[in-house]
Write a protein that holds these residues in place. Structure first.
Motif, PDB file in Angstrom:
ATOM      1  N   LEU A   1       0.827  -1.202   0.000  1.00 62.41           N
ATOM      2  CA  LEU A   1       0.000   0.000   0.000  1.00 62.41           C
ATOM      3  C   LEU A   1       0.867   1.260   0.000  1.00 62.41           C
ATOM      4  CD1 LEU A   1      -2.966   0.781  -0.046  1.00 62.41           C
ATOM      5  CD2 LEU A   1      -2.895   0.919   2.438  1.00 62.41           C
ATOM      6  N   LEU A   2       1.940   1.242   0.753  1.00 63.19           N
ATOM      7  CA  LEU A   2       2.871   2.369   0.775  1.00 63.19           C
ATOM      8  C   LEU A   2       3.480   2.589  -0.608  1.00 63.19           C
ATOM      9  CD1 LEU A   2       4.332   4.492   2.509  1.00 63.19           C
ATOM     10  CD2 LEU A   2       6.071   2.767   2.992  1.00 63.19           C
ATOM     11  N   PHE A   3       3.927   1.521  -1.243  1.00 63.56           N
ATOM     12  CA  PHE A   3       4.493   1.626  -2.586  1.00 63.56           C
ATOM     13  C   PHE A   3       3.475   2.218  -3.558  1.00 63.56           C
ATOM     14  CE2 PHE A   3       5.149   0.053  -6.871  1.00 63.56           C
ATOM     15  CZ  PHE A   3       6.479   0.351  -7.086  1.00 63.56           C
ATOM     16  N   CYS A   4       2.250   1.693  -3.528  1.00 61.45           N
ATOM     17  CA  CYS A   4       1.209   2.159  -4.450  1.00 61.45           C
ATOM     18  C   CYS A   4       0.834   3.619  -4.181  1.00 61.45           C
ATOM     19  CB  CYS A   4      -0.029   1.268  -4.359  1.00 61.45           C
ATOM     20  SG  CYS A   4       0.236  -0.392  -5.008  1.00 61.45           S
ATOM     21  N   GLY A   5       0.787   4.008  -2.910  1.00 65.70           N
ATOM     22  CA  GLY A   5       0.494   5.396  -2.570  1.00 65.70           C
ATOM     23  C   GLY A   5       1.572   6.344  -3.065  1.00 65.70           C
ATOM     24  N   ILE A   6       2.825   5.937  -2.918  1.00 66.82           N
ATOM     25  CA  ILE A   6       3.941   6.758  -3.417  1.00 66.82           C
ATOM     26  C   ILE A   6       3.887   6.840  -4.938  1.00 66.82           C
ATOM     27  CG2 ILE A   6       6.455   6.829  -3.679  1.00 66.82           C
ATOM     28  CD1 ILE A   6       6.588   5.712  -0.763  1.00 66.82           C
ATOM     29  N   TYR A   7       3.612   5.704  -5.579  1.00 70.95           N
ATOM     30  CA  TYR A   7       3.529   5.707  -7.047  1.00 70.95           C
ATOM     31  C   TYR A   7       2.375   6.601  -7.514  1.00 70.95           C
ATOM     32  CZ  TYR A   7       3.932   4.153 -11.841  1.00 70.95           C
ATOM     33  OH  TYR A   7       4.109   4.134 -13.203  1.00 70.95           O
TER      34      TYR A   7
ATOM     35  N   GLY B   1       1.219   9.235  -5.956  1.00 72.78           N
ATOM     36  CA  GLY B   1       1.678  10.610  -5.771  1.00 72.78           C
ATOM     37  C   GLY B   1       2.618  11.047  -6.872  1.00 72.78           C
ATOM     38  N   LEU B   2       3.545  10.176  -7.227  1.00 74.83           N
ATOM     39  CA  LEU B   2       4.482  10.489  -8.316  1.00 74.83           C
ATOM     40  C   LEU B   2       3.746  10.608  -9.648  1.00 74.83           C
ATOM     41  CD1 LEU B   2       7.462   8.153  -7.332  1.00 74.83           C
ATOM     42  CD2 LEU B   2       7.361  10.659  -7.151  1.00 74.83           C
ATOM     43  N   ASP B   3       2.745   9.774  -9.832  1.00 75.00           N
ATOM     44  CA  ASP B   3       1.936   9.821 -11.047  1.00 75.00           C
ATOM     45  C   ASP B   3       1.204  11.155 -11.154  1.00 75.00           C
ATOM     46  OD1 ASP B   3       0.641   8.664 -13.392  1.00 75.00           O
ATOM     47  OD2 ASP B   3      -1.149   8.487 -12.137  1.00 75.00           O
ATOM     48  N   GLU B   4       0.661  11.624 -10.069  1.00 74.47           N
ATOM     49  CA  GLU B   4      -0.027  12.924 -10.082  1.00 74.47           C
ATOM     50  C   GLU B   4       0.973  14.061 -10.319  1.00 74.47           C
ATOM     51  OE1 GLU B   4      -3.426  13.676 -10.020  1.00 74.47           O
ATOM     52  OE2 GLU B   4      -3.538  11.499 -10.299  1.00 74.47           O
ATOM     53  N   MET B   5       2.170  13.966  -9.721  1.00 74.24           N
ATOM     54  CA  MET B   5       3.195  14.990  -9.966  1.00 74.24           C
ATOM     55  C   MET B   5       3.604  14.988 -11.435  1.00 74.24           C
ATOM     56  SD  MET B   5       5.468  14.753  -6.468  1.00 74.24           S
ATOM     57  CE  MET B   5       6.934  15.192  -7.322  1.00 74.24           C
ATOM     58  N   HIS B   6       3.652  13.818 -12.036  1.00 76.67           N
ATOM     59  CA  HIS B   6       3.990  13.685 -13.455  1.00 76.67           C
ATOM     60  C   HIS B   6       2.987  14.464 -14.314  1.00 76.67           C
ATOM     61  CE1 HIS B   6       3.335  11.036 -17.147  1.00 76.67           C
ATOM     62  NE2 HIS B   6       4.424  11.708 -17.403  1.00 76.67           N
ATOM     63  N   GLN B   7       1.738  14.549 -13.869  1.00 70.59           N
ATOM     64  CA  GLN B   7       0.708  15.226 -14.639  1.00 70.59           C
ATOM     65  C   GLN B   7       0.896  16.745 -14.689  1.00 70.59           C
ATOM     66  OE1 GLN B   7      -3.288  13.960 -13.712  1.00 70.59           O
ATOM     67  NE2 GLN B   7      -2.627  11.832 -13.563  1.00 70.59           N
ATOM     68  N   ILE B   8       1.753  17.282 -13.820  1.00 65.00           N
ATOM     69  CA  ILE B   8       2.076  18.712 -13.877  1.00 65.00           C
ATOM     70  C   ILE B   8       2.640  19.058 -15.250  1.00 65.00           C
ATOM     71  CG2 ILE B   8       3.663  20.492 -12.985  1.00 65.00           C
ATOM     72  CD1 ILE B   8       3.460  19.084 -10.250  1.00 65.00           C
TER      73      ILE B   8
ATOM     74  N   ASP C   1      -6.643   6.577  -5.825  1.00 62.84           N
ATOM     75  CA  ASP C   1      -5.736   5.548  -6.346  1.00 62.84           C
ATOM     76  C   ASP C   1      -5.287   4.600  -5.240  1.00 62.84           C
ATOM     77  OD1 ASP C   1      -5.907   6.819  -8.806  1.00 62.84           O
ATOM     78  OD2 ASP C   1      -3.987   7.857  -8.599  1.00 62.84           O
ATOM     79  N   THR C   2      -4.961   5.152  -4.097  1.00 60.89           N
ATOM     80  CA  THR C   2      -4.505   4.332  -2.978  1.00 60.89           C
ATOM     81  C   THR C   2      -5.626   3.423  -2.477  1.00 60.89           C
ATOM     82  OG1 THR C   2      -2.931   6.088  -2.406  1.00 60.89           O
ATOM     83  CG2 THR C   2      -3.339   4.408  -0.736  1.00 60.89           C
ATOM     84  N   CYS C   3      -6.845   3.927  -2.486  1.00 61.34           N
ATOM     85  CA  CYS C   3      -7.996   3.073  -2.122  1.00 61.34           C
ATOM     86  C   CYS C   3      -8.162   1.944  -3.133  1.00 61.34           C
ATOM     87  CB  CYS C   3      -9.276   3.902  -2.038  1.00 61.34           C
ATOM     88  SG  CYS C   3      -9.319   4.998  -0.621  1.00 61.34           S
ATOM     89  N   GLY C   4      -7.997   2.258  -4.414  1.00 57.73           N
ATOM     90  CA  GLY C   4      -8.045   1.221  -5.443  1.00 57.73           C
ATOM     91  C   GLY C   4      -6.980   0.169  -5.215  1.00 57.73           C
TER      92      GLY C   4
END
Length: 174
Positions: A119-125, A127-134, A149-152
């Motif tokens: 869950l920690l890995f997926c949550g970090i990913y 977050g990084l995915d959302e930052m990528h959208q910048i 996403d983390t709930c998914g």
């Protein structure tokens, strides 16, 4: 020695490659501009648009500080919102499933440890995915999408865990 090497090779192809491929799919989907993923033209020509106008015109919710409603956004945008959020849940459900499956294969600890790490890995990913959208035209990073996403991912982790438990009880191997 040869058997051990073969097991590693199978683990690599059956566990690592699907995970890395899925992470690439998520990255590539986030790299697409919003206009390339716009479903509204297709939804506006569907019969569902009229049904949504009739049945959901009174529905209003707040997501990421914005009002989502048929009245404010139109029926097509309202439907697209839910399709997109369902896509978030589904893509991270698969990610959570694959991450937990790999974690269970390579880290020999209790299931709770795998769950937390996955869950920690997926949550970090997420977050990084959302930052990528910048850096992607027409895309807006949102903390609410990271949470979704983390709930998914949590659903995917639990799905794998429960399936594994059912299989182990039946005497088969995963």
């Amino acid at each position: 020695m040869r058997m051990k090497r073969r097991r590693r090779s199978v683990s690599f192809w059956n566990h690592w490659i699907p995970l890395l491929c899925w992470m690439t799919v998520i990255f590539l989907m986030s790299a697409q501009p919003h206009e390339k993923q716009d479903l509204k033209p297709w939804l506006q020509n569907s019969k569902a648009e009229q049904v949504v106008k009739e049945r959901f015109s009174g529905v209003q919710l707040n997501y990421g500080g914005k009002e989502i409603s048929v009245h404010k956004n139109g029926a097509a945008a309202f439907m697209e919102f839910f399709i997109r959020k369902l896509a978030h849940i589904m893509e991270y459900m698969v990610l959570g499933f694959l991450v937990f499956r790999l974690s269970a294969r390579i880290i020999h600890r209790k299931a709770k440890v795998h769950m937390v790490l996955s869950l920690l890995f997926c949550g970090i990913y997420a977050g990084l995915d959302e930052m990528h959208q910048i850096y992607t035209a027409g895309r807006t990073p949102m903390i609410s999408d990271v949470i979704l996403d983390t709930c998914g991912a949590a659903f995917g982790i639990m799905t794998y865990y429960l399936c594994k438990q059912m299989i182990e009880r039946s005497g088969d191997t995963v």
